[in-house]
Write a protein that holds these residues in place. Sequence first.
Motif, PDB file in Angstrom:
ATOM      1  N   LYS A 183       1.042  -1.210   0.420  1.00 17.87           N
ATOM      2  CA  LYS A 183      -0.005  -0.042  -0.123  1.00 17.87           C
ATOM      3  C   LYS A 183       0.734   1.072  -0.063  1.00 17.87           C
ATOM      4  N   LEU A 184       2.249   1.464  -0.613  1.00 18.22           N
ATOM      5  CA  LEU A 184       2.295   2.726  -1.008  1.00 18.22           C
ATOM      6  C   LEU A 184       2.273   3.868  -1.908  1.00 18.22           C
ATOM      7  N   THR A 185       2.067   4.666  -2.449  1.00 21.14           N
ATOM      8  CA  THR A 185       2.269   5.511  -2.833  1.00 21.14           C
ATOM      9  C   THR A 185       3.635   5.322  -4.056  1.00 21.14           C
ATOM     10  N   LEU A 186       3.194   4.782  -5.323  1.00 18.50           N
ATOM     11  CA  LEU A 186       4.046   5.040  -6.643  1.00 18.50           C
ATOM     12  C   LEU A 186       3.448   5.625  -7.762  1.00 18.50           C
ATOM     13  N   ILE A 187       4.324   6.274  -7.656  1.00 23.32           N
ATOM     14  CA  ILE A 187       4.479   7.025  -8.993  1.00 23.32           C
ATOM     15  C   ILE A 187       5.407   6.741  -9.868  1.00 23.32           C
ATOM     16  N   TYR A 188       4.620   6.879 -11.320  1.00 24.26           N
ATOM     17  CA  TYR A 188       5.413   5.696 -11.807  1.00 24.26           C
ATOM     18  C   TYR A 188       6.054   6.373 -13.975  1.00 24.26           C
ATOM     19  N   VAL A 189       6.888   6.601 -14.082  1.00 25.09           N
ATOM     20  CA  VAL A 189       7.001   7.968 -15.178  1.00 25.09           C
ATOM     21  C   VAL A 189       6.807   6.913 -16.060  1.00 25.09           C
ATOM     22  N   THR A 190       6.654   7.002 -17.635  1.00 21.90           N
ATOM     23  CA  THR A 190       6.173   6.320 -18.396  1.00 21.90           C
ATOM     24  C   THR A 190       6.081   6.649 -20.054  1.00 21.90           C
ATOM     25  N   HIS A 191       6.421   6.372 -21.393  1.00 24.16           N
ATOM     26  CA  HIS A 191       6.166   6.826 -22.820  1.00 24.16           C
ATOM     27  C   HIS A 191       5.113   5.933 -23.338  1.00 24.16           C
ATOM     28  N   ASP A 192       5.307   4.626 -22.490  1.00 20.16           N
ATOM     29  CA  ASP A 192       4.329   3.330 -22.941  1.00 20.16           C
ATOM     30  C   ASP A 192       3.003   3.469 -22.218  1.00 20.16           C
ATOM     31  N   GLN A 193       2.106   3.754 -23.311  1.00 25.56           N
ATOM     32  CA  GLN A 193       0.664   3.831 -22.551  1.00 25.56           C
ATOM     33  C   GLN A 193       0.096   2.769 -22.138  1.00 25.56           C
ATOM     34  N   VAL A 194       0.380   0.974 -22.973  1.00 24.58           N
ATOM     35  CA  VAL A 194      -0.212  -0.084 -22.677  1.00 24.58           C
ATOM     36  C   VAL A 194       0.623   0.225 -20.382  1.00 24.58           C
ATOM     37  N   GLU A 195       1.752   0.487 -20.922  1.00 28.75           N
ATOM     38  CA  GLU A 195       2.344   0.096 -19.288  1.00 28.75           C
ATOM     39  C   GLU A 195       2.335   1.030 -18.091  1.00 28.75           C
ATOM     40  N   ALA A 196       1.585   2.812 -18.647  1.00 29.96           N
ATOM     41  CA  ALA A 196       0.741   3.619 -17.784  1.00 29.96           C
ATOM     42  C   ALA A 196      -0.629   2.947 -17.156  1.00 29.96           C
ATOM     43  N   LEU A 197      -1.168   2.441 -18.710  1.00 31.11           N
ATOM     44  CA  LEU A 197      -2.828   2.120 -18.211  1.00 31.11           C
ATOM     45  C   LEU A 197      -2.975   1.183 -17.238  1.00 31.11           C
ATOM     46  N   THR A 198      -1.931  -0.209 -17.396  1.00 29.64           N
ATOM     47  CA  THR A 198      -1.806  -1.414 -17.120  1.00 29.64           C
ATOM     48  C   THR A 198      -1.784  -1.525 -15.262  1.00 29.64           C
ATOM     49  N   PHE A 199      -0.513  -0.453 -15.234  1.00 32.16           N
ATOM     50  CA  PHE A 199      -0.121   0.149 -13.782  1.00 32.16           C
ATOM     51  C   PHE A 199      -0.674   0.677 -13.003  1.00 32.16           C
ATOM     52  N   ALA A 200      -1.088   1.775 -13.170  1.00 38.85           N
ATOM     53  CA  ALA A 200      -1.661   2.850 -12.941  1.00 38.85           C
ATOM     54  C   ALA A 200      -3.249   2.789 -11.964  1.00 38.85           C
ATOM     55  N   ASP A 201      -3.482   3.166 -11.017  1.00 36.37           N
ATOM     56  CA  ASP A 201      -4.478   2.928 -11.367  1.00 36.37           C
ATOM     57  C   ASP A 201      -5.445   4.446 -11.684  1.00 36.37           C
ATOM     58  N   GLU A 202      -4.380   5.884 -11.477  1.00 34.15           N
ATOM     59  CA  GLU A 202      -4.571   6.899 -12.795  1.00 34.15           C
ATOM     60  C   GLU A 202      -3.510   7.126 -13.553  1.00 34.15           C
ATOM     61  N   VAL A 203      -3.432   8.159 -14.107  1.00 37.85           N
ATOM     62  CA  VAL A 203      -2.754   8.231 -15.396  1.00 37.85           C
ATOM     63  C   VAL A 203      -2.455   9.536 -15.145  1.00 37.85           C
ATOM     64  N   VAL A 204      -1.539  10.399 -15.247  1.00 37.14           N
ATOM     65  CA  VAL A 204      -1.699  11.844 -15.846  1.00 37.14           C
ATOM     66  C   VAL A 204      -1.197  12.115 -17.445  1.00 37.14           C
ATOM     67  N   VAL A 205      -1.880  12.732 -18.177  1.00 39.62           N
ATOM     68  CA  VAL A 205      -0.944  12.367 -19.423  1.00 39.62           C
ATOM     69  C   VAL A 205      -0.707  13.394 -19.270  1.00 39.62           C
ATOM     70  N   MET A 206       0.661  14.332 -19.877  1.00 40.20           N
ATOM     71  CA  MET A 206       1.293  15.192 -20.213  1.00 40.20           C
ATOM     72  C   MET A 206       1.594  15.528 -21.638  1.00 40.20           C
ATOM     73  N   THR A 207       1.918  17.044 -21.752  1.00 43.95           N
ATOM     74  CA  THR A 207       2.498  16.930 -23.483  1.00 43.95           C
ATOM     75  C   THR A 207       3.133  19.158 -22.584  1.00 43.95           C
ATOM     76  N   ARG A 208       4.077  18.824 -23.641  1.00 44.10           N
ATOM     77  CA  ARG A 208       4.877  19.926 -23.511  1.00 44.10           C
ATOM     78  C   ARG A 208       4.975  21.086 -22.229  1.00 44.10           C
ATOM     79  N   GLY A 209       4.913  19.470 -20.963  1.00 40.64           N
ATOM     80  CA  GLY A 209       5.105  20.408 -19.442  1.00 40.64           C
ATOM     81  C   GLY A 209       3.548  20.885 -18.988  1.00 40.64           C
ATOM     82  N   ARG A 210       2.553  20.687 -19.477  1.00 41.57           N
ATOM     83  CA  ARG A 210       1.605  20.501 -18.903  1.00 41.57           C
ATOM     84  C   ARG A 210       1.081  19.147 -18.593  1.00 41.57           C
ATOM     85  N   ALA A 211       0.521  19.250 -17.165  1.00 41.95           N
ATOM     86  CA  ALA A 211      -0.533  17.355 -16.829  1.00 41.95           C
ATOM     87  C   ALA A 211      -1.976  17.902 -18.440  1.00 41.95           C
ATOM     88  N   VAL A 212      -2.649  17.600 -18.785  1.00 41.93           N
ATOM     89  CA  VAL A 212      -3.773  18.372 -19.664  1.00 41.93           C
ATOM     90  C   VAL A 212      -5.036  17.512 -18.797  1.00 41.93           C
TER      91      VAL A 212
END
Lengths: 358, 294
Positions: A190-219
């Motif tokens: 039950k740790l807080t985990l933050i995972y950086v990736t450019h692979d959407q499959v990796e992000a979507l399978t790993f995380a409860d919530e995904v932060v999508v970022m582009t050009r310095g902005r969390a969109v």
Amino acid sequence: MAEIKLDLAHAYKPNPQRDEDYALLPLEMTFRDGGAYALLGPSGCGKTTMLNIISGLLQPSQGTVCFDGQDVTARSPQQRNIAQVFQFPVIYDTMTVAQNLGFPLKNRKVPKEQIAKRVGEIAEMLEMSHQLDMRAAGLSADQKQKISLGRGLVRPDVSAVLFDEPLTVIDPHLKWQLRRKLKQIHHELKLTLIYVTHDQVEALTFADEVVVMTRGRAVQVGTAEDLFERPAHTFVGHFIGSPGMSFLPIQASASGMKIADQVVTVPQQVSVPAQATTLGIRPEYLRIFPNDQAGCLAATVQLIQDVGTYILVTCAVDQTPVRVRLSPQSWRPDMGENVYLQVLDAHTCFYCEEELVV
Amino acid sequence: MNNTDKPSNQKAWLLVLPVLICVAFSAILPLMTVVNYSVQDIFSPTRRIFVGTEWFTMVMRDSELHAALARQVTFSLSVLAVQIPLGVALALCMPASGWKASATLVLVALSLLIPWNVVGTIWQIFGRTDIGLLGHTLQQLGFDYSYTGNPTHAWVTVLIMDVWHWTPLVALLAYAGLRSIPDAYYQAARIDGASKWAVFRYIQLPKMRGVLMIAVLLRFMDSFMIYTEPFVLTGGGPGTSTTFLSQYLTQKAVGQFDLGPAAAFSIIYFLIILLFCFVLYNWMQNVGKSQQQG
């Protein structure tokens, strides 16, 4: 473990004026205690910058970082008690696997017996118990990365564990294994985990919530379903999904709706917001017909790609490419054939200046 | 080996020939000349007597040589003991990037560019009690400093001169080793809460092992063969207190024209250096391995 709250911006050069000067545009964001998050975006979008700011390796040029309501902006990674795993495995060459795993605890002057116990637990979790006395330098890249992961997880009271594209160097079949392992560890600890990736499959399978970022902005911050069904920004629509959303310019007109250069009648179950200038539709939701139907757009088939599990048809609507995903069993058009596309239905999203209009 | 499949072409040896000829002229023939002298008593090109191992036996029993060897080993070990830690410390203090780094590199490398003869002369003048900055200052401070009269002073002066001359080499090598460590290691160490000492002990030192080994070998060999600087500075004196092996050898060969013993000793000298390097190399390799295992 901690709830992490960001209210900051970061620029690598002094006196940022324009948006392009910022590595991270002003943003406010909260990471729940015990949540599994992914920061997803293309290279150079600011995700590693954000991660380094959270861990304290980097000071934000303005704003604050709060852990459980406490301002920790000025504190070091050590004081924040944060763990971070890097893209390339970092191991201490001269130490054994056990010494490597216990290093963060040893530095915090944890008693020896306690270190041994905890290292044993972590090694078991990572299935490395039989390698504890081996020297770490002789192991393979994925074993080394497992050690790096283990060093991140070894402190039981860690505020959060941050991962910076940790599976880049790992073979694909081991990637799945390690990702599942991480998921399981998250479940157990039950740790807080933050995972950086450019692979959407990796992000979507790993995380409860995904932060999508582009050009310095969390969109957009959302679950896999949110990102797929209701992309808050055209970038999200474009980036998530394979292939991503197709976009068409729209304009309200007297006789109905002008999409690209064609005027169509809007079906009753669809309501088009007045200020919308673009519509977006996912290839999965587009319907294709050999003859004209009410509210359909005329298009020409330009490319047919058989991917095996599905068929991807690229059509041109007045030069704008629109992609349709068909199942192998369904009717399929021929190259150059004129077809009709139903782009307006409940799944269609409308955008004004790249932002979703609700 | 499957000889039937492989074409055999003995002409390939011809390709090695140029290298063999070069090495023969540059290394093997001169060395054989020395061997030639070491086993014969040569009076003139036509009069020579084969003496076998006589010169070797004589040289091995030479107590002056034993003393010179002992001085030499002590000197080389002192050089390593001072220069390696000092060089590493210097490298750790040097700035990592920017114009400061370039400026420091040039400054540090300066002493390496000075001809050895000149180094000796610089220190000879520097240490003089009448006009030398160092010698005169020490004298004024009440030290009875004299590198020409006091064996200990002479010894220490030669050592300090070598440290001044060659520590920068160690520093540059260590600096190169340090710069090649990826940033992620330092970041990981900060995350793991490692102290400065732990960073040095577990990241920097292991990563510098390769270059440090080169530094140790270079400095050992160089200092073991040192000739010019002490020759200019002290001339091997006072007495024989700073007469190192190569100077002793020169005295034998050129001064007394004892070519036989000098040749025999040259071979022994050569073998000692070879042996030391072999032992050091293996030892350092093993240190790395046992460290990683334990």
